[in-house]
Write a protein that holds these residues in place. Structure first.
Motif, PDB file in Angstrom:
ATOM      1  N   GLN A 172       2.755   4.190   1.395  1.00 58.29           N
ATOM      2  CA  GLN A 172       3.212   4.409   2.769  1.00 58.29           C
ATOM      3  C   GLN A 172       4.571   5.090   2.772  1.00 58.29           C
ATOM      4  OE1 GLN A 172       4.524   0.417   4.535  1.00 58.29           O
ATOM      5  NE2 GLN A 172       3.472  -0.230   2.660  1.00 58.29           N
ATOM      6  N   SER A 173       4.946   5.625   3.929  1.00 66.03           N
ATOM      7  CA  SER A 173       6.268   6.207   4.135  1.00 66.03           C
ATOM      8  C   SER A 173       7.053   5.307   5.074  1.00 66.03           C
ATOM      9  CB  SER A 173       6.153   7.611   4.724  1.00 66.03           C
ATOM     10  OG  SER A 173       5.503   8.495   3.822  1.00 66.03           O
ATOM     11  N   ARG A 184       0.863  -1.181   0.000  1.00 64.42           N
ATOM     12  CA  ARG A 184       0.000   0.000   0.000  1.00 64.42           C
ATOM     13  C   ARG A 184       0.896   1.226   0.000  1.00 64.42           C
ATOM     14  NH1 ARG A 184       0.345   2.087   5.066  1.00 64.42           N
ATOM     15  NH2 ARG A 184       0.974   0.647   6.747  1.00 64.42           N
TER      16      ARG A 184
END
Length: 365
Positions: free
Chosen positions: A149-150, A147
Motif C-alpha cells: 500500500q501507499s 498488505r
C-alpha cells in the motif's frame, strides 16, 4: 548513491609488521574454529532468528519491532531504493511493502516505532561528512493491515545545533515520543535530543546531550527504560532515566558482515541484530537481570540467559513461526552457504596473504 559500503570500512595500516601479520593469522585460525553455519535458535531463544530473503532488500539498514503485528519487523534499504519500507515476519518473508507518498529519500538509515505505533523513518545519512544543511524524518501511522500500500507521511526538517553531521541511528522514545539521533563519528560521536514534539513546519533543532561511540543504529526498549546503541562490532546498553542515558555495559553482539541495525523485541526480553547484504541474517540475543527493561522481570526458574529472548511466542510453541519445521529450515538455509563468521575468516586470510605477498616482492626487488 551506493557509497555506504566503501565509506564504512576503515583503511588498514599501510605497512603491517611481522608481529601484526602473525597476530592476524592467529586470529584467523581462532575464528576458523568457529566458522561453521550458525545454528537455529537455541533453547533459550539465542541464535539466528531468521534471514531476510527478499531480493529487493540488500542494504537493510534499520530494524524496528511492530507493535500492532506480533512477530513482524519493519526495515528499509540504505539508499538508491526509493520511498519504500518493508514489513518482514519472523521467518524472514516480506509480508507488506509500504510506499511513502510524495518524498524522494536521500540516505535513509534508521527506523523507529513511537507512541501509538507511529513509524518514524530517518533520512539522516550524510555520506559526504556534513554537506547537507538539513536532514529529514518521515512519519506515518503503522498500517492496521499488512498488505502492499501507499501512505501519506509527515516530513520533519532537522538540523543540529552544532552543524551538519553524519548519522545512522534514530530512536523515538515509546512513552514521550521525543526523537533522538546518534551521530556517527570516530572518537567524537554524540547523542542528540530533538524538541519535545517534532513540528511539521519550520526547523526542528537537535541538541547534543551526551557522548556516543561510533553508532550504526539504536533502539529504545518498549517501556522506554533501556537504550541500546550498536556499531559494527559492539553493542552497549544504557539505562534511560530522566531523559538521559547511564551506561550499564556491553552486550554480546554477533559477528556480522556489516552490522547495521538493532531493535528490542516487542516484549523487551531480547535484542535483535541485523546486517546489510543479500540474504542477511537477523540474530536474537536474550536479556537478563539488569539488562531487562524495568517493567520486564526474569521468568521464574529461568537460567541467566533463558529469559525467553523472543518478541514472538516462546520458542517451540505452536504460535512461534521460528519453531519446529521453520527453525529447521532456518538452520538448513544457514548451512547452504558460508556464515558471516566464515566470510570474515576468508577476508582476514586474504588480507594476510596479500601482505605476505607484498613483503616477499619487496624483499626480492
Amino acid at each position: 548513491m551506493r557509497t555506504n559500503t566503501r565509506r564504512k570500512r576503515s583503511p588498514g595500516p599501510a605497512r603491517p609488521s611481522v608481529a601484526r601479520v602473525a597476530a592476524a593469522l592467529a586470529a584467523a585460525a581462532a575464528l576458523g574454529t568457529l566458522a561453521v553455519a550458525p545454528p537455529a535458535l537455541a533453547a533459550d531463544g539465542a541464535g539466528q532468528a531468521f534471514t531476510i530473503t527478499d531480493p529487493r532488500i540488500t542494504e537493510s539498514s534499520g530494524l524496528a519491532a511492530s507493535l500492532a503485528h506480533p512477530g513482524v519487523y519493519w526495515t528499509h534499504n540504505d539508499s538508491d531504493d526509493g520511498p519504500y519500507v518493508y514489513a518482514v515476519d519472523s521467518r524472514g518473508r516480506t509480508v507488506a511493502t509500504v510506499t511513502l507518498r510524495g518524498i524522494e529519500p536521500r540516505d535513509v538509515e534508521a527506523i523507529s516505532v513511537g507512541p501509538g505505533g507511529r513509524i518514524y523513518v530517518g533520512d539522516i545519512g550524510d555520506n559526504l561528512g556534513g554537506k547537507w544543511s538539513e536532514v529529514w524524518i518521515y512519519s506515518f501511522a503503522e498500517p492496521t493491515e499488512l498488505r502492499d500500500q501507499s501512505v501519506d507521511v509527515i516530513r520533519y526538517r532537522v538540523r543540529y545545533e552544532d552543524g551538519p553531521r553524519d548519522a545512522e541511528a534514530l530512536m523515538v522514545h515509546p512513552v514521550t515520543g521525543r526523537a533522538y539521533i546518534a551521530s556517527k563519528k570516530q572518537g567524537g560521536g554524540a547523542l542528540y535530543q530533538g524538541p519535545e514534539k517534532l513540528a511539521p513546519t519550520g526547523i526542528n533543532t537537535f541538541r547534543r546531550i551526551a557522548d556516543a561511540p561510533w553508532v550504526t543504529d539504536g533502539a529504545f526498549s518498549p517501556d522506554g527504560t533501556r537504550l541500546v546503541l550498536r556499531g559494527y562490532f559492539f553493542a552497549t546498553l544504557y539505562r534511560w532515566k530522566d531523559g538521559a542515558p547511564a551506561e550499564l555495559g556491553a552486550l554480546s553482539a554477533p559477528w556480522q558482515r556489516q552490522g547495521e541495525s538493532v531493535t528490542f523485541t516487542a516484549d523487551g526480553r531480547a535484542v535483535l541484530y541485523g546486517s546489510e547484504g543479500k540474504d542477511s541474517p537477523v540474530w536474537r540475543a536474550p536479556l537478563d537481570d539488569d539488562e531487562l527493561p524495568d517493567t520486564v522481570k526474569p521468568l521464574p526458574g529461568s537460567s541467566p540467559s533463558a529469559a525467553a529472548g523472543a518478541g514472538a511466542p516462546p520458542v517451540g510453541s505452536s504460535a512461534d513461526p521460528t519453531s519446529g519445521a521453520s527453525a529447521g529450515a532456518a538452520a538448513a538455509a544457514s548451512s547452504d552457504g558460508p556464515s558471516d563468521r566464515a566470510l570474515g575468516v576468508v577476508f582476514v586470510l586474504a588480507a594476510v596473504a596479500a601482505v605476505l605477498g607484498l613483503r616477499k616482492r619487496r624483499k626480492g626487488s
